[in-house]
Design a protein around this motif. Structure first.
Motif, PDB file in Angstrom:
ATOM      1  N   VAL A   1       0.866  -1.243   0.026  1.00 17.84           N
ATOM      2  CA  VAL A   1      -0.049   0.075   0.169  1.00 17.84           C
ATOM      3  C   VAL A   1       1.025   1.290  -0.069  1.00 17.84           C
TER       4      VAL A   1
ATOM      5  N   CYS B   1      -9.695  -3.427  -0.919  1.00 17.78           N
ATOM      6  CA  CYS B   1      -8.624  -4.551  -0.841  1.00 17.78           C
ATOM      7  C   CYS B   1      -9.246  -5.958  -0.845  1.00 17.78           C
TER       8      CYS B   1
ATOM      9  N   ILE C   1      -3.011   0.082  -3.854  1.00 15.83           N
ATOM     10  CA  ILE C   1      -2.660  -1.332  -3.402  1.00 15.83           C
ATOM     11  C   ILE C   1      -1.942  -1.870  -4.665  1.00 15.83           C
TER      12      ILE C   1
END
Length: 335
Positions: A153, A269, A166
């Motif tokens: 990240v 994510c 990400i």
């Protein structure tokens, strides 16, 4: 010619950096250009041009050709990059010959915006031009294992924008871009001082305030700073003592929007990568990563570890210089 035929370029909103993997950072100065409109000639670029802001005669125009990470004035951006190449070549005592260039671009840059970067590099004599997404370049420059199947990240706190991404397997899994960066914090400070003290200050003064006593919420700086400006009611010059707590309050709203953008990325994510984020945390790059207390505040706000890259301001430039060897599959030539 340059010792390396591959050069990395970070042409940013406020700074331009040229990086060679063999020679390191060749150029690192403000992305400012000063132009004499009466004589129709370029006067200065970089630090010399920045020093003229607010001080030069009316016929001398000092501008930054990029805005929010993309090119706002093509001709000025071209002139700026040409001078960067000339100065870097002269500084090394080497003649400039057509190199291969790796140039960082914002993740959400449109095809038109990418074309502008491509044309500028071509005008400056580049033989081969490759693009790399800015978050990926920042991650490489921060020495993150971008090619591995783990979540990296990266939050790049630039002057004109913030990009939170990400990265896994050399590619961007999720990314949020926000047109709030160091320049907006400067504007927040200028606006606060104008409203609170009826005092007009310039961009460079606001930037210096941010650097010296600006901080994220929860940071306890105590030393005030004296600033000078013009009272917009009386027109007289005056000095004001500015407390760090005031600056902190002035920039708080912009910082909260940055934190929210990062939170949005974390929510995107994939489940398989979430454990990596908890273990590895977030890495900050860009000049904004140097704001007092930003690391601790973001960690407490987002409930994940937050770290500042070793050379945050230079991370993108370093990453572009290493990009061809690091992740060649992620590079692309323009259009």
């Amino acid at each position: 010619m340059f010792a390396s035929s591959e050069l990395g370029i970070d042409l940013g909103t406020m700074n331009v950096r040229l990086f060679s993997q063999t020679k390191g950072l060749l150029f690192d100065e403000p992305a400012a250009i000063a132009y004499n409109r009466q004589a129709d000639k370029l006067m200065a670029i970089g630090q010399k041009a920045k020093q003229m802001i607010g001080k030069a005669p009316a016929h001398v125009e000092v501008t930054y050709p990029l805005r929010n990470g993309v090119i706002a004035d093509f001709d000025q951006a071209k002139a700026l990059l040409q001078q960067v190449f000339k100065q870097s070549s002269r500084q090394l005592g080497l003649s400039f010959k057509k190199p291969s260039i790796v140039m960082s671009v914002p993740f959400h840059a449109t095809s038109v915006e990418r074309r502008s970067f491509y044309e500028i590099a071509k005008h400056c004599g580049a033989k081969h031009i490759h693009f790399i997404e800015e978050p990926v370049a920042a991650a490489i420059g921060a020495d993150l294992p971008v090619g591995e199947p783990v979540a990296n990240v990266i939050v790049h706190l630039g002057a004109g924008k913030t990009e939170a991404a990400i990265i896994s397997f050399g590619g961007v899994v999720a990314c949020q871009s926000l047109r709030i960066g160091g320049n907006q914090l400067d504007e927040d400070i200028m606006q606060y001082v104008r409203q609170r003290y009826n005092l007009l200050i310039g961009e460079q003064t606001a930037e210096q305030v941010k650097i010296e006593i600006g901080s994220a919420p929860g940071t306890s700086l105590t030393q005030p700073m004296t600033i000078h400006g013009r009272d917009f009611v009386t027109g007289f010059l005056k000095a004001v003592s500015l407390d760090p707590a005031e600056v902190q309050q002035a920039i708080k709203e912009s910082l909260l929007q940055i934190a929210e953008a990062i939170r949005s990325v974390l929510e995107e994510c994939p489940a398989e990568l979430s454990g990596d984020i908890i273990d590895r945390g977030i890495v900050l790059t860009g000049g904004g990563a140097l704001l007092h207390g930003i690391e601790q505040w973001l960690s407490a706000t987002l409930h994940v570890p937050v770290h500042v890259a070793p050379n945050p301001a230079e991370a993108v430039a370093i990453g572009t210089g290493k990009a061809l060897q690091a992740i060649p599959k992620r590079l692309s030539t323009a259009l």
